[in-house]
Design a protein around this motif. Structure first.
Motif, PDB file in Angstrom:
ATOM      1  N   VAL A   1       0.791  -1.108   0.014  1.00 52.12           N
ATOM      2  CA  VAL A   1      -0.174   0.020   0.067  1.00 52.12           C
ATOM      3  C   VAL A   1       0.931   1.244  -0.031  1.00 52.12           C
ATOM      4  CG1 VAL A   1      -1.677   1.211   1.025  1.00 52.12           C
ATOM      5  CG2 VAL A   1      -1.728  -1.289   1.295  1.00 52.12           C
ATOM      6  N   ILE A   2       0.543   2.002  -1.098  1.00 50.86           N
ATOM      7  CA  ILE A   2       1.442   3.228  -1.205  1.00 50.86           C
ATOM      8  C   ILE A   2       0.545   4.373  -0.757  1.00 50.86           C
ATOM      9  CG2 ILE A   2       2.836   4.702  -2.399  1.00 50.86           C
ATOM     10  CD1 ILE A   2       3.590   1.683  -2.615  1.00 50.86           C
ATOM     11  N   VAL A   3       0.959   5.288   0.437  1.00 52.82           N
ATOM     12  CA  VAL A   3       0.036   6.217   0.733  1.00 52.82           C
ATOM     13  C   VAL A   3       0.823   7.636   0.768  1.00 52.82           C
ATOM     14  CG1 VAL A   3      -1.056   7.143   2.981  1.00 52.82           C
ATOM     15  CG2 VAL A   3      -0.985   4.502   2.602  1.00 52.82           C
ATOM     16  N   ALA A   4       0.163   8.700   0.254  1.00 48.17           N
ATOM     17  CA  ALA A   4       0.261  10.042   0.051  1.00 48.17           C
ATOM     18  C   ALA A   4       0.597  10.757   1.558  1.00 48.17           C
ATOM     19  CB  ALA A   4      -0.568  11.121  -0.569  1.00 48.17           C
ATOM     20  N   GLY A   5       1.908  11.060   1.623  1.00 44.97           N
ATOM     21  CA  GLY A   5       2.303  11.735   2.868  1.00 44.97           C
ATOM     22  C   GLY A   5       1.725  13.100   3.131  1.00 44.97           C
ATOM     23  N   PHE A   6       1.798  13.647   4.437  1.00 41.66           N
ATOM     24  CA  PHE A   6       1.477  15.066   4.437  1.00 41.66           C
ATOM     25  C   PHE A   6       0.019  15.609   4.187  1.00 41.66           C
ATOM     26  CE2 PHE A   6       2.117  18.961   1.722  1.00 41.66           C
ATOM     27  CZ  PHE A   6       2.400  20.087   2.956  1.00 41.66           C
ATOM     28  N   GLN A   7      -0.835  14.440   3.923  1.00 41.03           N
ATOM     29  CA  GLN A   7      -2.217  15.031   3.702  1.00 41.03           C
ATOM     30  C   GLN A   7      -3.295  14.178   4.377  1.00 41.03           C
ATOM     31  OE1 GLN A   7      -3.515  13.323  -0.199  1.00 41.03           O
ATOM     32  NE2 GLN A   7      -1.725  14.396  -0.678  1.00 41.03           N
ATOM     33  N   GLY A   8      -4.533  14.692   4.761  1.00 42.18           N
ATOM     34  CA  GLY A   8      -5.633  14.100   5.108  1.00 42.18           C
ATOM     35  C   GLY A   8      -6.940  14.726   4.916  1.00 42.18           C
ATOM     36  N   ILE A   9      -8.027  14.736   5.469  1.00 45.94           N
ATOM     37  CA  ILE A   9      -9.240  14.998   5.187  1.00 45.94           C
ATOM     38  C   ILE A   9      -9.767  15.465   6.342  1.00 45.94           C
ATOM     39  CG2 ILE A   9     -10.356  12.584   4.999  1.00 45.94           C
ATOM     40  CD1 ILE A   9     -11.724  13.733   2.736  1.00 45.94           C
ATOM     41  N   ASN A  10     -10.788  16.592   6.533  1.00 37.76           N
ATOM     42  CA  ASN A  10     -11.226  16.996   7.631  1.00 37.76           C
ATOM     43  C   ASN A  10     -12.843  16.344   7.520  1.00 37.76           C
ATOM     44  OD1 ASN A  10     -12.796  18.725   6.360  1.00 37.76           O
ATOM     45  ND2 ASN A  10     -11.791  20.558   7.020  1.00 37.76           N
ATOM     46  N   GLU A  11     -13.264  16.662   8.756  1.00 34.35           N
ATOM     47  CA  GLU A  11     -14.838  16.147   8.585  1.00 34.35           C
ATOM     48  C   GLU A  11     -15.946  16.559   7.570  1.00 34.35           C
ATOM     49  OE1 GLU A  11     -16.276  17.173  12.583  1.00 34.35           O
ATOM     50  OE2 GLU A  11     -15.321  15.613  13.574  1.00 34.35           O
ATOM     51  N   GLU A  12     -15.446  17.607   7.074  1.00 36.08           N
ATOM     52  CA  GLU A  12     -16.297  18.142   5.997  1.00 36.08           C
ATOM     53  C   GLU A  12     -15.872  17.600   4.629  1.00 36.08           C
ATOM     54  OE1 GLU A  12     -16.322  22.387   6.332  1.00 36.08           O
ATOM     55  OE2 GLU A  12     -17.068  22.501   8.168  1.00 36.08           O
ATOM     56  N   GLY A  13     -14.961  16.766   4.715  1.00 37.87           N
ATOM     57  CA  GLY A  13     -14.441  16.303   3.350  1.00 37.87           C
ATOM     58  C   GLY A  13     -13.582  17.225   2.575  1.00 37.87           C
ATOM     59  N   GLN A  14     -13.024  18.288   3.294  1.00 35.43           N
ATOM     60  CA  GLN A  14     -11.968  19.040   2.731  1.00 35.43           C
ATOM     61  C   GLN A  14     -10.660  18.534   2.723  1.00 35.43           C
ATOM     62  OE1 GLN A  14     -12.901  22.064   1.231  1.00 35.43           O
ATOM     63  NE2 GLN A  14     -15.058  21.611   2.036  1.00 35.43           N
ATOM     64  N   ILE A  15      -9.847  18.555   1.894  1.00 37.89           N
ATOM     65  CA  ILE A  15      -8.220  18.369   1.812  1.00 37.89           C
ATOM     66  C   ILE A  15      -7.542  19.288   2.729  1.00 37.89           C
ATOM     67  CG2 ILE A  15      -6.240  17.878   0.774  1.00 37.89           C
ATOM     68  CD1 ILE A  15      -7.731  17.290  -1.940  1.00 37.89           C
ATOM     69  N   THR A  16      -6.794  18.724   3.836  1.00 38.50           N
ATOM     70  CA  THR A  16      -5.874  19.298   4.683  1.00 38.50           C
ATOM     71  C   THR A  16      -4.599  18.818   4.577  1.00 38.50           C
ATOM     72  OG1 THR A  16      -6.373  17.688   6.355  1.00 38.50           O
ATOM     73  CG2 THR A  16      -7.738  19.448   6.369  1.00 38.50           C
ATOM     74  N   THR A  17      -3.491  19.521   4.997  1.00 37.97           N
ATOM     75  CA  THR A  17      -2.070  19.040   4.961  1.00 37.97           C
ATOM     76  C   THR A  17      -1.694  19.365   6.548  1.00 37.97           C
ATOM     77  OG1 THR A  17      -1.179  21.338   4.421  1.00 37.97           O
ATOM     78  CG2 THR A  17      -1.662  19.695   2.646  1.00 37.97           C
ATOM     79  N   LEU A  18      -0.635  18.531   6.726  1.00 43.91           N
ATOM     80  CA  LEU A  18      -0.003  18.225   8.269  1.00 43.91           C
ATOM     81  C   LEU A  18       1.119  19.298   8.523  1.00 43.91           C
ATOM     82  CD1 LEU A  18      -0.305  14.420   7.972  1.00 43.91           C
ATOM     83  CD2 LEU A  18      -2.112  16.018   8.899  1.00 43.91           C
ATOM     84  N   GLY A  19       1.379  20.244   7.856  1.00 46.47           N
ATOM     85  CA  GLY A  19       2.645  21.089   8.219  1.00 46.47           C
ATOM     86  C   GLY A  19       3.756  20.694   7.308  1.00 46.47           C
ATOM     87  N   ARG A  20       4.629  21.497   7.077  1.00 47.09           N
ATOM     88  CA  ARG A  20       5.931  20.897   6.350  1.00 47.09           C
ATOM     89  C   ARG A  20       6.553  19.882   6.958  1.00 47.09           C
ATOM     90  NH1 ARG A  20       7.787  24.178   2.275  1.00 47.09           N
ATOM     91  NH2 ARG A  20       8.485  22.370   1.515  1.00 47.09           N
ATOM     92  N   GLY A  21       7.057  19.035   6.149  1.00 51.63           N
ATOM     93  CA  GLY A  21       7.748  17.835   6.624  1.00 51.63           C
ATOM     94  C   GLY A  21       6.751  16.807   7.265  1.00 51.63           C
ATOM     95  N   GLY A  22       5.372  17.035   6.772  1.00 52.98           N
ATOM     96  CA  GLY A  22       4.325  16.161   7.449  1.00 52.98           C
ATOM     97  C   GLY A  22       4.475  14.894   7.034  1.00 52.98           C
TER      98      GLY A  22
END
Ligand code: ADP
Ligand code: ASP
Ligand code: MG
Length: 405
Positions: free
Chosen positions: A131-152
């Motif tokens: 499984v290959i996962v994109a680092g540094f990103q997630g999703i919030n409760e509203e379905g918006q793309i978020t990022t986790l800060g530099r180096g995330g």
């Protein structure tokens, strides 16, 4: 058979040849019979380039749109890495942060992970897929793309390792491990065979970007064992380990952070509640403040000096203007030509003299100290940015770190 999370940083997947090389390493590990999740960053330079493009259009682009933009960097590399694995006849599938079930809060550009739904990945692993996962990103409760800060991407890897109860997390980067100082700045820096959570945390939060500080905090909280290694060779790296003799080592390493700004708030009314009002406003704006110094007031006014991440200094200024209006006085000046130099080691708890040696070394070099702060295992000073690298070399030598075994 072990369950392993590997993370490859931007330089390691910097071009097609490197992505192919990384795919070979991934396949080799998988062929040994391990379950494998791989987190990748954007190609080196891509995140910076995307930021520069946005800034060329707008001085302070919307943080939601920045997350939308920056998340594309990692989306490119997950797909290319999966394709490179398919070319090697390996079974691999790529996931964005959202698809990997990484749910965050709504703080765009520095979101915090709230939960991870590990079930889809778990199912893939059991079915023998990589499984290959994109680092540094997630999703919030509203379905918006978020990022986790530099180096995330480091945080993505550590958090997945915790959620998937992996046996270990391997952070592959462009240096052989964690060194006594940034090896690009201090040529005779030495690689550390092992490091404690607390030391890694202090080094990381002091600007050693080899691991993102939030990822180390997370690793400590969930007891994730990690190893920092090079993706370009098979040398042993630095492993998280707490060994008995560690306390004998007074200074473990030094770090320089050039991404901070010094904020000087002057002429605020010297009365109970002024400082509280200033820092409440900064906290409400989600700004991380470090190294606070207050000068005793004269003529009924006081000065406060502190540091914030350089990228947030304009937000700090914005947040403070209404406070001055409310308090009936105050002004703010931002100085960004500064650097924070930190000396870190668990042995400092029980040894004296580290501050004296640090200050003497800087004095001998004619470097002026603007701010000082300490923790149990760290001493930090703010100095002028132009002298920072030379000061780092002098301090490294003063503590004999080039002799680290
Ligand atoms: P990646 O893209 O793999 O995440 P980073 O550039 O974020 O890599 O971090 C690796 C870099 O961290 C190294 O190239 C090195 O210059 C820098 N660095 C700073 N301090 C240290 C340290 N104490 N030990 C090792 N590397 C360090
Ligand atoms: N691509 C992101 C950055 O450059 C995340 C990472 O590399 O870890 O900050
Ligand atoms: Mg990094």
């Amino acid at each position: 058979m072990a369950r392993i999370v590997q993370k490859y940083g931007g330089t390691s997947v910097g071009d097609i040849e490197r992505i192919k090389r990384v795919a070979e390493r991934i396949k080799a590990t998988h062929d040994e019979g391990h379950e494998l999740v791989v987190v990748v960053s954007a190609r080196s330079g891509v995140t910076n380039e995307l930021i520069a493009r946005a800034k060329a259009i707008h001085e302070h682009p919307s943080e939601r749109e920045m997350d939308m933009l920056l998340a594309t960097g990692e989306q490119e590399t997950i797909a290319l890495t999966a394709i490179a694995l398919h070319a090697l006849q390996a079974r691999a599938v790529s996931y964005t942060g959202a698809q990997a079930g990484i749910f965050t809060d709504a703080a765009h550009t520095k979101a915090k992970i709230k939960t991870i739904n590990a079930q889809p990945i778990d199912r893939d692993l059991r079915a023998g897929r990589i499984v290959i996962v994109a680092g540094f990103q997630g999703i919030n409760e509203e379905g918006q793309i978020t990022t986790l800060g530099r180096g995330g991407s480091d945080l993505t890897a550590i958090a997945l390792a915790a959620a998937l109860q992996a046996d270990r997390c391997e952070i592959y980067t462009d240096v052989d491990g964690v060194y006594t100082a940034d090896p690009r700045v201090v040529k005779d820096a030495r690689k550390l065979a092992e490091i404690s959570y607390d030391e890694m945390l202090e080094l990381a939060s002091s600007g050693s970007k080899v691991m993102q500080s939030r990822s180390v905090e997370f690793a400590k909280k969930y007891q994730v064992v990690f190893e920092v290694r090079s993706s370009f060779n098979h040398n042993p790296g630095t492993i998280k380990e707490e060994v008995a003799y560690m306390e004998q080592v007074v200074v473990r390493g030094i770090a320089v952070d050039k991404d901070q700004a010094k904020v000087v708030v002057s002429n605020i009314p010297d009365k109970p509640g002024s400082a509280a009002r200033v820092f409440r406003a900064l906290a409400d704006a989600n700004i991380i403040v470090d190294m606070i110094v207050q000068n005793i007031g004269h003529h009924g006014v006081a000065n406060l000096t502190f540091t914030v991440p350089q990228t947030e200094s304009h937000l700090a200024k914005q947040a403070l203007e209404p406070v001055f209006a409310e308090l009936g006085g105050g002004e703010v000046a931002i100085h960004d030509q500064i650097a924070k130099l930190s000396v870190v080691g668990v042995g400092m708890k029980t040894h004296s003299g580290v501050a004296a040696t640090l200050f003497q070394t800087l004095a001998a070099d004619g470097v002026n100290i603007e701010l000082i702060s300490t923790s149990e295992i760290k001493i930090s000073v703010v100095i002028g940015i132009a002298r920072a690298d030379a000061a780092a070399r002098a301090v490294h030598a003063a503590f004999g770190l080039e002799k680290t075994a």
